[in-house]
Design a protein around this motif. Sequence first.
Motif, PDB file in Angstrom:
ATOM      1  N   UNK A 125      36.927   6.072 -22.207  1.00 36.72           N
ATOM      2  CA  UNK A 125      38.322   6.035 -22.622  1.00 36.72           C
ATOM      3  C   UNK A 125      39.146   7.089 -21.877  1.00 36.72           C
ATOM      4  N   UNK A 126      38.573   8.274 -21.735  1.00 38.84           N
ATOM      5  CA  UNK A 126      39.266   9.320 -20.975  1.00 38.84           C
ATOM      6  C   UNK A 126      39.486   8.886 -19.526  1.00 38.84           C
ATOM      7  N   UNK A 164      37.491  -2.780 -23.624  1.00 42.04           N
ATOM      8  CA  UNK A 164      37.782  -1.857 -22.522  1.00 42.04           C
ATOM      9  C   UNK A 164      37.580  -2.506 -21.157  1.00 42.04           C
ATOM     10  N   UNK A 165      36.939  -3.659 -21.134  1.00 38.83           N
ATOM     11  CA  UNK A 165      36.765  -4.388 -19.873  1.00 38.83           C
ATOM     12  C   UNK A 165      38.014  -5.169 -19.490  1.00 38.83           C
ATOM     13  N   UNK A 166      38.950  -5.295 -20.422  1.00 38.69           N
ATOM     14  CA  UNK A 166      40.169  -6.093 -20.206  1.00 38.69           C
ATOM     15  C   UNK A 166      41.352  -5.155 -19.951  1.00 38.69           C
ATOM     16  N   UNK A 167      41.872  -5.093 -18.724  1.00 35.53           N
ATOM     17  CA  UNK A 167      42.973  -4.171 -18.397  1.00 35.53           C
ATOM     18  C   UNK A 167      44.206  -4.374 -19.275  1.00 35.53           C
ATOM     19  N   UNK A 168      44.569  -5.623 -19.563  1.00 39.63           N
ATOM     20  CA  UNK A 168      45.743  -5.854 -20.402  1.00 39.63           C
ATOM     21  C   UNK A 168      45.492  -5.337 -21.812  1.00 39.63           C
ATOM     22  N   UNK A 169      44.293  -5.546 -22.314  1.00 36.72           N
ATOM     23  CA  UNK A 169      43.954  -5.049 -23.654  1.00 36.72           C
ATOM     24  C   UNK A 169      44.052  -3.527 -23.685  1.00 36.72           C
ATOM     25  N   UNK A 170      43.516  -2.862 -22.671  1.00 34.74           N
ATOM     26  CA  UNK A 170      43.564  -1.398 -22.608  1.00 34.74           C
ATOM     27  C   UNK A 170      45.007  -0.917 -22.612  1.00 34.74           C
ATOM     28  N   UNK A 171      45.866  -1.554 -21.811  1.00 32.91           N
ATOM     29  CA  UNK A 171      47.277  -1.152 -21.738  1.00 32.91           C
ATOM     30  C   UNK A 171      47.958  -1.329 -23.084  1.00 32.91           C
ATOM     31  N   UNK A 172      47.643  -2.418 -23.773  1.00 37.02           N
ATOM     32  CA  UNK A 172      48.280  -2.685 -25.064  1.00 37.02           C
ATOM     33  C   UNK A 172      47.795  -1.710 -26.134  1.00 37.02           C
ATOM     34  N   UNK A 173      46.522  -1.380 -26.104  1.00 34.64           N
ATOM     35  CA  UNK A 173      45.994  -0.431 -27.079  1.00 34.64           C
ATOM     36  C   UNK A 173      46.592   0.959 -26.858  1.00 34.64           C
ATOM     37  N   UNK A 174      46.762   1.346 -25.603  1.00 33.68           N
ATOM     38  CA  UNK A 174      47.411   2.635 -25.316  1.00 33.68           C
ATOM     39  C   UNK A 174      48.805   2.665 -25.915  1.00 33.68           C
ATOM     40  N   UNK A 175      49.552   1.565 -25.745  1.00 34.51           N
ATOM     41  CA  UNK A 175      50.908   1.488 -26.289  1.00 34.51           C
ATOM     42  C   UNK A 175      50.865   1.521 -27.814  1.00 34.51           C
ATOM     43  N   UNK A 176      49.903   0.847 -28.376  1.00 31.80           N
ATOM     44  CA  UNK A 176      49.764   0.826 -29.836  1.00 31.80           C
ATOM     45  C   UNK A 176      49.504   2.219 -30.380  1.00 31.80           C
ATOM     46  N   UNK A 177      48.646   2.952 -29.685  1.00 36.88           N
ATOM     47  CA  UNK A 177      48.342   4.299 -30.147  1.00 36.88           C
ATOM     48  C   UNK A 177      49.543   5.224 -29.960  1.00 36.88           C
ATOM     49  N   UNK A 178      50.306   5.022 -28.907  1.00 35.39           N
ATOM     50  CA  UNK A 178      51.527   5.810 -28.716  1.00 35.39           C
ATOM     51  C   UNK A 178      52.524   5.536 -29.829  1.00 35.39           C
ATOM     52  N   UNK A 191      58.684  -5.386 -32.471  1.00 29.78           N
ATOM     53  CA  UNK A 191      58.408  -6.099 -31.219  1.00 29.78           C
ATOM     54  C   UNK A 191      56.953  -5.916 -30.803  1.00 29.78           C
ATOM     55  N   UNK A 192      56.437  -4.700 -30.951  1.00 30.54           N
ATOM     56  CA  UNK A 192      55.058  -4.429 -30.565  1.00 30.54           C
ATOM     57  C   UNK A 192      54.087  -5.183 -31.469  1.00 30.54           C
ATOM     58  N   UNK A 193      54.386  -5.243 -32.757  1.00 34.45           N
ATOM     59  CA  UNK A 193      53.527  -5.962 -33.689  1.00 34.45           C
ATOM     60  C   UNK A 193      53.427  -7.433 -33.297  1.00 34.45           C
ATOM     61  N   UNK A 194      54.540  -8.010 -32.873  1.00 35.08           N
ATOM     62  CA  UNK A 194      54.545  -9.414 -32.434  1.00 35.08           C
ATOM     63  C   UNK A 194      53.646  -9.589 -31.211  1.00 35.08           C
ATOM     64  N   UNK A 195      53.761  -8.659 -30.267  1.00 36.27           N
ATOM     65  CA  UNK A 195      52.975  -8.751 -29.039  1.00 36.27           C
ATOM     66  C   UNK A 195      51.487  -8.556 -29.313  1.00 36.27           C
ATOM     67  N   UNK A 196      51.144  -7.584 -30.148  1.00 37.74           N
ATOM     68  CA  UNK A 196      49.744  -7.302 -30.446  1.00 37.74           C
ATOM     69  C   UNK A 196      49.118  -8.468 -31.217  1.00 37.74           C
ATOM     70  N   UNK A 197      49.834  -9.002 -32.188  1.00 36.90           N
ATOM     71  CA  UNK A 197      49.313 -10.122 -32.963  1.00 36.90           C
ATOM     72  C   UNK A 197      49.035 -11.312 -32.054  1.00 36.90           C
ATOM     73  N   UNK A 198      49.968 -11.606 -31.155  1.00 38.15           N
ATOM     74  CA  UNK A 198      49.773 -12.723 -30.222  1.00 38.15           C
ATOM     75  C   UNK A 198      48.574 -12.475 -29.315  1.00 38.15           C
TER      76      UNK A 198
END
Length: 259
Positions: A125-126, A164-178, A191-198
């Motif tokens: 993750x680091x 963690x193998x999925x770059x888009x997933x990693x980017x979205x999780x980083x945004x979620x944690x932010x 807006x983020x909840x809509x994107x994450x749910x989808x």
Amino acid sequence: MTDGITIGQAAAFAGVTVKTIRHYHQNGLIDEPHRDSSGYRRYGTADLLRLVQVRTLAGAGVPLAGIGTILDADPDQFAAALVDVEESLTSRIDELIARRETLRQFAHGDRVLLPDRALALLDRMLALGFTADDVTTAREALILVRALMPEGFDEYLSQIENGLDDPRHVALIKLTWSAGNWDPDDPRIEELAEEVAAHFLADPSLLPTLSGLQNRDDGATRYELLTHHGEDERPGWTRLTLLIQAKMRDARVRGIVDA
């Protein structure tokens, strides 16, 4: 010294405190000695010998409850009792050594709390750009998951590794944690909840699940503890999590994805 010695002198000679001698009396390990004309206890040589014997056994780790039986036993019983005490002490020593090793491991990081596989995941993750605070939160979460869901921990790790193998997933999780640091009323959370749910509805395999709790009577309680970890430090998470869950339930009800 026909009248014997005082309790203070007995304590000094035996290397204990007056309070300890009184405690031995209360536990029936030493008989009450005779009293002089003034009503003071007077300890003779037999009393002092018994006191030294009790002190020695107690200092060797023999429980007070067993000392009287040992001292009052015949020679064979006495020897057998000492063997039992020695075995008990050996077991305690082994336990203390194991505890010391645990403390040494704890002092060198999380290896006592998490297996190498989980530590490797945190290192990954680091390397992927998650912040130190994010990794700290993830580490704490993994410790809790392992404690509350031990039978499903390896599966849970596999799910995270898959994500963690999925770059888009990693980017979205980083945004979620932010977003956890955002104000709960921040319009971006909707807006983020809509994107994450989808995102999770499109590929449910990317969503780490706590399936190991399903067969537990207290599974609901454990689930609440795990899903709400970190919310105090990241106020935006509470609203974001609720919105994501609501949107995913609504999508399933409307038949957008398979239930």
